[in-house]
Scaffold this active site. Structure first.
Site, mmCIF file in Angstrom:
data_model
loop_
_atom_site.group_PDB
_atom_site.id
_atom_site.type_symbol
_atom_site.label_atom_id
_atom_site.label_comp_id
_atom_site.label_asym_id
_atom_site.label_seq_id
_atom_site.Cartn_x
_atom_site.Cartn_y
_atom_site.Cartn_z
ATOM 1 N N SER A 133 0.828 -1.205 0.000
ATOM 2 C CA SER A 133 0.000 0.000 0.000
ATOM 3 C C SER A 133 0.864 1.258 0.000
ATOM 4 O O SER A 133 1.971 1.261 0.550
ATOM 5 C CB SER A 133 -0.858 -0.022 1.272
ATOM 6 N N TYR A 169 -2.113 -1.111 10.818
ATOM 7 C CA TYR A 169 -2.362 -1.737 9.509
ATOM 8 C C TYR A 169 -1.212 -1.424 8.558
ATOM 9 O O TYR A 169 -0.628 -2.303 7.927
ATOM 10 C CB TYR A 169 -3.692 -1.220 8.919
ATOM 11 N N LYS A 185 2.184 -3.612 6.604
ATOM 12 C CA LYS A 185 2.646 -3.594 5.200
ATOM 13 C C LYS A 185 4.146 -3.306 5.141
ATOM 14 O O LYS A 185 4.885 -3.935 4.380
ATOM 15 C CB LYS A 185 1.871 -2.543 4.397
#
Ligand code: UDP
Length: 332
Positions: free
Chosen positions: A124, A149, A153
């Site tokens: 992302s 979150y 990544k």
């Protein structure tokens, strides 16, 4: 090729499975359906005429995953499975680190046992963090994020980089997505989050459908032309095709590469709202509210590397994205 797609019943995963099948690949999906519906498999079959193999298992369940590899030859893995709600991750960091890291580590271990050496990762733009100037380029430091979150990544990119250093015969492509919206042209697949949506487009379609009263635009006092945030929205089908291109690249190369998947253009929240109204000829009540914590004023992709390395470019317009998003939402 035989491709294992984890999280293949989800929003981006399902669109990618369709593009893989259209290109002649055989697909097996692993998805625990924790945030997806089983009828997505039927929809994929309706679109392509081919039913993908489907295993309802948790990607962190090593024995279950081994069974999949035993039953299906796997030439490459595309790994989407993971928790993805930014706000929820702030409240439940352990659940996010446990789930997203465990599933990736387990997958890599099982791939190693079975000699599978091609990995496409669903990363992302959040990995660029709050301090890089935009447009974001792949060579910028991508070692920050503003949520657990996002940190998963960053960490998984690191794990894949270290793994590839230790195993020079491995290839990992880290695809850094910008803001995918829209739906497959059939109207059979789309973004259908459980509960009240956090992301802009699913919120817009629920308002348009009368299920939510009005959209709140989070801040109009940003240092941008109309005061609302700028993002790089891209059509989910373009994004899905990007995975196909990454796969073709991975088959012929070794090592690790990070690649942005975006259009290279910033669009404001207000511009998207107006484009949606215009494309679909409907009203969309909205109010301006306060800023949302953690939102950056603006960012978009430098899309050159995807073009040069993968031969990929986003093709669909904002109008296509708005129309297809509404086509899907209307059928709900
Ligand atoms: N946004 C908004 N209202 C909403 C949801 C989102 O104004 O109900 C804005 C948000 O502030 C951001 C943009 O829409 O500027 C895109 O947000 P989204 O959550 O879809 O993606 P993000 O870029 O945060 O990952």
């Amino acid at each position: 090729m035989n491709i294992l797609v984890t999280g293949g019943a989800g929003y981006i995963g399902s669109h990618t499975v369709v593009e893989l099948q259209k290109a002649g690949h055989m697909v097996a999906i692993v998805d625990d359906l924790s945030n997806a519906k089983a009828n997505v498999i039927d929809s994929i079959q309706q679109i392509t005429g081919i039913r993908p193999a489907f295993f309802q298992i948790d990607c962190a369940d090593k024995n279950a995953l081994r069974t999949v590899f035993e039953q299906h030859p796997v030439d490459a893995v595309i790994h989407f499975a993971g928790f993805k709600a930014v706000g929820e991750s702030v409240k439940k960091p352990l659940a996010y680190y446990r789930n997203n890291l465990d599933s990736t580590l387990t997958l890599l271990e099982v791939m190693e046992e079975f000699g599978c050496k091609k990995f496409i990762f669903s990363s992302s733009a959040t990995v660029y963090g709050p301090n890089n100037p935009y447009p974001y380029k792949e060579e910028m430091p991508a070692i920050q994020s503003s949520s657990p979150y996002g940190w998963t990544k960053v960490m998984i990119e690191r794990i894949l980089t270290d793994y590839t250093t230790a195993h020079p015969d491995f290839c990992a492509v880290l695809l850094r997505y910008f803001n995918p919206i829209g739906s497959h042209e059939s109207g059979l697949l789309g973004d259908d989050p459980n509960g009240i949506p956090n992301n802009l487009m699913p919120y817009i379609t629920r308002v348009a459908a009368g299920q939510l009263e009005k959209l709140t635009i989070f801040g109009d006092d940003y240092p941008t032309p109309d005061g609302t945030c700028l993002r790089d929205y891209l059509h989910v089908v373009d994004l899905a095709v990007g995975h196909l291109k990454a796969l073709e690249y991975a088959v012929k190369h070794l090592g690790v590469e990070a690649v942005n998947l975006g259009t290279g253009q910033g669009v404001s929240v207000l511009e998207l709202v107006h484009a949606f109204k215009q494309a679909n000829g409907i009203q969309l009540p909205y109010v301006i509210g306060p800023r949302r914590d953690g939102d950056l004023p603006a960012f978009w992709a430098d899309a050159e590397k995807a073009k040069n390395l993968l031969g990929w470019e986003a093709m669909h317009s904002i109008e296509d994205m708005c129309k297809s998003a509404w086509e899907f939402a209307k059928k709900k």
